[in-house]
Motif scaffolding. Structure first.
Motif, mmCIF file in Angstrom:
data_model
loop_
_atom_site.group_PDB
_atom_site.id
_atom_site.type_symbol
_atom_site.label_atom_id
_atom_site.label_comp_id
_atom_site.label_asym_id
_atom_site.label_seq_id
_atom_site.Cartn_x
_atom_site.Cartn_y
_atom_site.Cartn_z
ATOM 1 N N MET A 1 43.505 40.849 50.728
ATOM 2 C CA MET A 1 43.125 40.477 49.364
ATOM 3 C C MET A 1 42.815 41.739 48.563
ATOM 4 O O MET A 1 41.724 41.915 48.016
ATOM 5 C CB MET A 1 41.932 39.525 49.377
ATOM 6 N N ARG B 1 51.256 39.963 40.524
ATOM 7 C CA ARG B 1 51.822 39.191 41.614
ATOM 8 C C ARG B 1 52.696 38.070 41.076
ATOM 9 O O ARG B 1 53.697 37.700 41.667
ATOM 10 C CB ARG B 1 50.708 38.624 42.491
ATOM 11 N N ASP C 1 45.148 34.947 43.141
ATOM 12 C CA ASP C 1 46.015 36.058 42.730
ATOM 13 C C ASP C 1 47.501 35.715 42.794
ATOM 14 O O ASP C 1 48.338 36.564 42.517
ATOM 15 C CB ASP C 1 45.676 37.339 43.491
ATOM 16 N N ASN D 1 38.499 37.824 41.809
ATOM 17 C CA ASN D 1 37.520 37.334 42.767
ATOM 18 C C ASN D 1 36.245 36.873 42.048
ATOM 19 O O ASN D 1 35.710 35.800 42.324
ATOM 20 C CB ASN D 1 37.232 38.473 43.750
ATOM 21 N N SER E 1 44.741 45.108 46.152
ATOM 22 C CA SER E 1 45.778 45.484 45.194
ATOM 23 C C SER E 1 47.122 45.677 45.885
ATOM 24 O O SER E 1 47.419 46.736 46.404
ATOM 25 C CB SER E 1 45.318 46.792 44.547
ATOM 26 N N TRP F 1 42.093 42.902 40.651
ATOM 27 C CA TRP F 1 41.915 41.982 41.771
ATOM 28 C C TRP F 1 40.431 41.642 41.953
ATOM 29 O O TRP F 1 40.083 40.496 42.233
ATOM 30 C CB TRP F 1 42.460 42.608 43.062
ATOM 31 N N GLU G 1 43.046 47.385 41.565
ATOM 32 C CA GLU G 1 41.893 46.965 42.357
ATOM 33 C C GLU G 1 40.810 46.377 41.448
ATOM 34 O O GLU G 1 40.161 45.392 41.803
ATOM 35 C CB GLU G 1 41.300 48.148 43.136
#
Lengths: 624, 624
Positions: free
Chosen positions: A453, A516, A510, A504, A455, A500, A497
């Motif tokens: 989970m 993605r 994602d 969260n 980048s 991402w 990062e």
């Protein structure tokens, strides 16, 4: 009344069986947002350093994000956090499904569980009320049975149950947590923390509406995303093949982890692929709350008693029980997946720990005497199933392997540690960093050990043909080679990062936003604005994401982690033995250089420690 | 064909009289955007270090921004840049009006002027064609006459003329550049660079359409802004009183620079205020291209021959010729303003240099012998007018003062340097940092010397009652006291410096967006998206703004500037002698601490030098 969240956290003290509601204000929520931001805040505030993760001193937090529950693809996630018994570091794991949205509709933005119950209990929450119930009759039961019983007891088929199985009860250090029998907070062994608290389950039912500020804008975003469902290549692929599409793709690229990461290409790949699953055992395509992508599989294998209600194997599971253990039987993998579901074992660490043990066996370090006669060789699918049973029950060698491969290597000795493929005590996910360097950097610097989970833009931008234009709003206009550690690579990794990390905190899957997938960054920001009424921006959310990363890092530093722990296993510094990138390896020197560059770009010193000024900038001076 | 810009830069070589068109691509434009970003790029690429700013080696760049010419309030600015003859540092100054949009409609995103013409010339540009024309007949003439003649010669009343007057020709080190007789690229002495090149004017006429990507969205932003015209307090004030509203506000706060910054409150303030201007000499309210705010004044004073076509004094001019010189006669100030317009003198440096000389006179360091008999005392308005004439002509003491106060102090000697109120050789603008610390930090660390075109949030948020909610998208949720150097203050300053820097690159007037005014950050981003088609974000534009700041800093470092030059004049470390904050001063220790904090937040080392990693992050590794 705020928009998009409740402003309330439920505290449950299992030592004395009390519950309490804590109010949180808008600035707090805008700063920490939920998920790992909220979790790291409370862990840093309330945990003494260096406690035993499996003691009553640990706290266990269930935290949806600020967007969880929005009627929009991917806005369903919740995060569980605690000090990890597997890594000893900041522990968190996210899951999709319906439980997160349900908790928010039950009136809470998070649950903090403290202490340890004298006997097994479960928590029942409905519409703002919480009670602690006896769970003695549920202890030892498989997850499916437990869910049935709790739903009967609550007299409500729509009660959403998050729970642990036998592995959690037995404190397997990589036990996971499951909701609806098929959505997993997989990694970091948080199921063991739940088990250590004698907490079997949390059942939730909510009928309260969470008001949003601007319903029309959410609808507009939803419509734009719906328009991409049949056109965006990755969204289409997620529907048709699920994450298992990755098997053949990674195999072709030579980065499908095979034989405990010795190899990158697996002869039997096509037998266990997503395409084969569609043609054989697939029964249904399923999804999560409000999501039209439907990337989940439900499979049925009568000869092994595999039921659709336990879902089906995802890519990580296919790879860890398949090529990593050299098993090319899809039905056995489906059975392994169901066992892990029933016992709540993280399939990545389970498969990887078995693969580690298999290599020990092949090398003569462990023998049939150690394995109760099991021929623990690569390719032996039945042995995999037997080992899962042993691990969940902590029987025989299973009691050693239940500690995770790194502790097991210490117990086994005899040089077995050279077969470890771990970072900070956690087994690598099923993406060989030798073919996508950013993933390697991510594994190494992750505050929670090797984890997928992170980048993963190298995968998305390079392997999956996603246009790098989608990250232009981040100020990045050029792609990089997946197999280089350029400054642009490290910058891209660092910025993504933050992104991402924000997913969260917000509770976004994602598989929905760029890079993605198909939802542009601007629509994510627009959603946050529409839900909360905040006049927000990509800047604000990336800074929030950066804040959460820094908090997790500060947690790890407090626990004694240093730059020395931000390293890759020896195996990925060795040449890969077959496939497209045969002979390829990550140079230690180049990796170290990239790591230092990452530290600097993060505003950290050369030891990977956030500077005083970085903490000041992020409003984290309370950590100085 | 790109949207929002031409992809073409005009190069004019005055050494040989040639012109050339250079193509620039989208990635270049998205990275550097125009304004100071584009200017610093070319200065760093093409100037040898430590050249004489007034030699043919300097280059002079005229650069609108990526949004200049958009039919929206405030989108009219262009920037002139070169090595500054006043500071020896990175030099740039921005102006509004119509010239910037006209240049873009004439087919160019910028003009780079190289070398030096043998005899006076002007450049005439029409619809993609440029020619160099003789200007011998214009040399020595006042700006109004020059504009008339050029328009006649071009047979077009709508020809837009940017030009220098006598002060530019005579290389006064703070000569400015004017367009349409009332919009000024004021600071850093760029008019002298123009003069040193024998370039009298650039006349532009453009009928080419710059296509935009999404006209409807621009219209929507325009409508939203129009809705604020009659409701937003600062927008209303800018219309009714213009920038001169600030006179009474600053006086009340005790930060109206008075008697060469000895004091902060001026007894005669109400006689020279914006309110008094409305009641007496104001003839018209005017504005810039496409802007409904209309903050500009046009005044008429028959007894002094002050004509409306030269506009009227802005706040900075009112303060520098008014309280700073202790002059309380609005008509004299209007005359001083017109003289500066006709000769192209920067009114801030002119007023401040005269105030410096007045203090020298009061202290007996210079006498009537030095001044050709002028009684150069504070409050003597006629002396101010006489000094302006002398400076523009470099007559008598004017020849010394034309060098700027810092060089003048060296020439005068006798301890006169203790009356200097300058940073990096440039006179402070009319905002006393003792009452708004962020402005002080901005003066000190600015790469172009003390300048008011910096992050003035202290003024906006604290003095003008603007809600700090407007900067929540920057991740800032709390205001700070204008008279503190907290970490939050430095962070706010730093983030908003990126924002201001982006305005400059985009060509946006800072009287339009937040926090100074009413247009939310999201509408600015939406405008950039709608004009260019770029899927952009606040993150991307702030990173672009940060990039330009780092480039300017790298220019200064190359020219020999160090952290020692990032300092405030002694006067602001001394107690202010009257007014609301009487006795207040900026502690050197606190200032130094804030400066170091700023360096760190910028990713610079303790010497104020961008780290290698920061340059890498910003894609400026070509500077390493």
């Amino acid at each position: 009344m705020p928009y998009g969240y409740n402003g309330k956290i439920l505290r449950v003290n299992l030592n004395n069986g009390s519950t309490m509601v804590e109010d949180i204000d808008e600035t707090f929520y805008r700063t920490y947002m939920g998920g790992s931001g909220l979790i790291s805040y409370y862990l840093l505030r309330e945990l003494k350093p260096r406690i035993d993760a499996l003691s009553a001193d640990n706290i266990l937090i269930f935290a949806p994000g600020v967007l969880t529950g929005t009627l929009l693809a991917g806005m369903c996630r919740f995060i569980v956090g605690a000090k990890s018994p597997l890594t000893g570091a900041f522990g968190q794991a996210e899951a999709g499904g319906w439980w997160g949205p349900e908790l928010k509709r039950a009136g809470f933005d998070a649950i903090i569980v403290e202490g340890r119950a004298a006997a097994p209990v479960y928590i029942y929450i409905k519409d703002g009320e919480a009670e602690i119930r006896d769970a003695s009759h549920l202890w030892g039961k498989k997850t499916g049975e437990v869910q049935d019983i709790i739903r009967q007891e609550s007299n409500d088929e729509r009660t959403r149950v998050v729970q642990i199985g036998l592995a959690g009860e037995n404190l397997v250090r990589y036990a996971c947590i499951v909701n609806e029998l098929k959505h997993f907070n997989g990694r970091n062994g948080l199921g063991a923390v739940m088990g250590s608290k004698n907490l079997k389950a949390i059942a939730v039912r909510g009928n309260m509406e969470i008001p949003v500020k601007d319903e029309d804008s959410i609808k507009a975003v939803r419509n734009r995303f719906a328009g991409l469902l049949n056109t965006h290549p990755l969204v289409k692929q997620l529907y048709s093949l699920g994450t298992s599409a990755t098997v053949m793709g990674n195999n072709a690229l030579g980065i499908l982890p095979t034989r405990n990461f010795k190899m990158g290409e697996f002869e039997g790949a096509s037998k266990i692929s997503g395409e084969t699953m569609v043609d054989t055992i697939l029964e249904k395509r399923e999804g999560c709350f409000a999501c039209p992508v439907r990337c989940k599989r439900a499979v049925k294998v009568e000869e092994y008693g595999v039921e659709t209600r336990y879902g089906g194997p995802e890519y990580e599971t296919l790879a860890s029980f398949g090529p990593l253990c050299m098993v090319d039987d899809l039905k056995i993998i489906a059975k392994a997946n169901q066992l892990c579901n029933q016992y709540t074992l993280d399939t990545i660490s389970t498969g990887a720990t078995i693969a580690f043990a298999m290599e020990c066996f092949e090398e003569g370090i462990i023998t049939k005497e150690d394995t109760d006669g099991i021929e623990l060789r690569f390719g032996n699918g039945q042995a995999v199933l037997q080992m899962i049973e042993k691990i969940a029950r902590r029987e025989g060698i299973g009691n050693i392997l239940a500690e995770g491969s790194e502790r097991a290597a210490k117990l086994i000795g005899k040089g077995s540690e050279r077969f470890l493929v771990t970072v900070k005590g956690q087994e690598l996910a099923m993406h060989d960093p030798r073919g996508k360097y950013a993933v390697g950097l991510g594994y190494a610097v992750s505050e929670r050990g090797a984890d997928h989970m992170i980048s993963t833009h190298d995968t998305m931008l390079a392997s999956h043909g996603i246009s790098f234009d989608t990250i232009a709003p981040f100020g990045i206009y050029e792609p990089t080679d997946p197999r280089e550690f350029s400054a642009l690579k490290v910058k891209t990794f660092t910025y993504l990062e933050y992104w991402w990390s924000f997913f969260n905190m917000a509770g976004i899957c994602d598989f929905v936003p760029v890079p993605r997938s198909a939802m542009p960054a601007s629509d994510v920001i627009e959603t946050l604005r529409a839900v909360t009424g905040w006049d927000t921006s990509l800047w604000e959310v990336l800074k929030a994401g950066e804040r959460a990363i820094n908090m997790a890092r500060m947690f790890d530093i407090r626990e004694g982690f240093t730059a020395e722990d931000d390293k890759l296993p020896e195996r990925v510094h060795e040449p890969i033995e077959n496939g497209l990138i045969k002979g390829g390896y990550i140079s230690k020197e180049e990796f170290e250089k990239a790591k230092r560059l990452y530290y600097s770009m993060m505003g950290w010193d050369e030891k990977g420690v956030p500077t005083e000024v970085k903490l000041l900038e992020l409003g984290l001076d309370w950590l100085n």
